[in-house]
Design an enzyme around this catalytic site. Structure first.
Site, PDB file in Angstrom:
ATOM      1  N   GLY A  56      37.194  38.826  34.791  1.00  0.00           N
ATOM      2  CA  GLY A  56      37.123  39.985  35.672  1.00  0.00           C
ATOM      3  C   GLY A  56      36.380  41.093  34.960  1.00  0.00           C
ATOM      4  O   GLY A  56      36.386  41.160  33.731  1.00  0.00           O
ATOM      5  N   ASP A 168      50.855  53.031  40.432  1.00  0.00           N
ATOM      6  CA  ASP A 168      49.831  52.242  41.125  1.00  0.00           C
ATOM      7  C   ASP A 168      50.364  50.848  41.457  1.00  0.00           C
ATOM      8  O   ASP A 168      49.700  49.839  41.219  1.00  0.00           O
ATOM      9  CB  ASP A 168      48.567  52.133  40.264  1.00  0.00           C
ATOM     10  CG  ASP A 168      47.358  51.661  41.066  1.00  0.00           C
ATOM     11  OD1 ASP A 168      47.363  51.831  42.307  1.00  0.00           O
ATOM     12  OD2 ASP A 168      46.408  51.127  40.462  1.00  0.00           O
TER      13      ASP A 168
END
Length: 356
Positions: A56, A168
């Site tokens: 990623g 988050d």
């Protein structure tokens, strides 16, 4: 401001020719250089990690596949000046010390000059957001959704127990472990770039700072986040609940809403006129869970056991058993390994700004 007048004798050109002497330049380490596939990181202890394929990436960081004594691991790197790894490392160290079950193992960590920070962690499979989007109707079966709810709730509780709030919480920051590590039955929480301590050294809740600016992800942010208020444990649980509803229903009422203020209004409506639509085709216990979460203040210690009990009750009503496989394990196609959501440059800049 008026221009400064320069005396004539100073302004006159010199008749003496200039002599330029070339001085040797000091070697300055390159700043904010991320490593590439094939590079090798040598840690402070002298251990070497060869960087394999990219798992990623984004503008400020890259995650690589690597190995530690023959076991596949992930190496997360972030540009030195933009890095949020220090807070992530702090969280993972605290989680390991407390024997938390739902966090990656921190294998090693450090800094390469002023180029990048790095950490070596145990490997995870695809995150829950990616997995859900690959499911029929973009949702999990009720059995998997409720089991995922129980696992992710426990992860939130563990994070809060060690003194941090995520700010988050979202499905994209949870992922099952990999079968090779015998962890495929466990859901792990990762990415703590916006995490913050909420208790002081005496274990007292740090008073709210009132308005602090936006924190989190628009789709899952709490109503307090939209109001730019300081976020606590109850806000993590509100974000967790939005993710649970989405994984159960396959959608959220504000899924296609773009403007953040309109998303806020949709979330506020989900408590009143839009509540039926918001919780459509979810267990009746979800309504009770939302009421419970909304009753908490910034300082409140959430009743995780009560929420857990409601999720178990929803399972028992449907005679759901602990199945051997998750929904995604019933597919013949194996899941792709990843340990990070691929953020855009804009999102990464926002994360860096919000971590302050």
């Amino acid at each position: 401001m008026a221009d400064t007048q320069v005396p004539a004798q100073v302004a006159a050109p010199s008749l003496i020719p200039a002599v330029v002497v070339a001085l040797p330049q000091a070697t300055v380490p390159e700043r904010d250089r991320l490593p590439k596939e094939g590079d090798e990181i040598v840690t402070d202890s002298g251990k070497r990690y060869k960087l394999g394929p990219v798992l990623g990436d984004g503008g400020y960081g890259t995650v690589f596949l690597s190995q530690d004594d023959g076991v596949r691991i992930a190496v997360k790197t972030e540009k030195f000046s933009k890095s949020q790894l220090k807070i992530e490392i702090l969280v993972l160290k605290a989680a390991m010390q407390a024997n938390c079950k739902h966090f990656c193992e921190l294998i090693d960590c450090g800094t390469k000059s002023k180029e990048f920070d790095y950490m070596m962690i145990s490997l995870l499979a695809k995150d829950l957001h990616k997995i859900r989007c690959e499911m029929p109707d973009r949702k999990f079966t009720m059995n998997t959704a409720l089991r995922v709810g129980l696992e992710t709730l426990k992860a939130c509780e563990e994070l809060h127990r060690i003194g941090f709030v995520s700010r988050d919480i979202k499905p994209g920051n949870f992922a099952p472990g990999v079968k090779a590590n015998r962890q495929s039955r466990t859901i792990f929480m990762f990415d703590f770039g916006l995490a913050r301590r909420y208790i002081d050294k005496n274990n007292n809740v740090i008073p709210t700072r009132k308005e602090v600016g936006w924190r989190g992800t628009t789709r899952y942010g709490s109503i307090n986040a939209h109001k730019k208020l300081d976020l606590g444990r109850r806000d993590d649980l509100e974000s967790w609940f939005y993710g649970l509803v989405e994984m159960t229903r396959g959608t959220l009422s504000w899924r296609n809403v773009v403007e953040r203020q309109h998303v806020q209004r949709a979330k506020e409506a989900s408590r009143t006129s839009g509540r039926v639509q918001f919780l459509f085709e979810t267990p009746s216990q979800f309504d009770k869970i939302l009421t419970l979460i909304d009753s908490y203040s910034f300082e409140s210690a959430p009743d995780y056991k009560a929420i857990h009990k409601l999720l178990v009750e929803a399972r028992e009503e449907r005679n759901l058993r602990d199945r051997e496989h998750w929904d995604w394990e019933e597919e013949t196609v194996s899941t792709t390994i990843t340990t990070i959501t691929s953020f855009s440059d804009k999102e990464l800049r926002a994360k860096a700004d919000q971590s302050k």
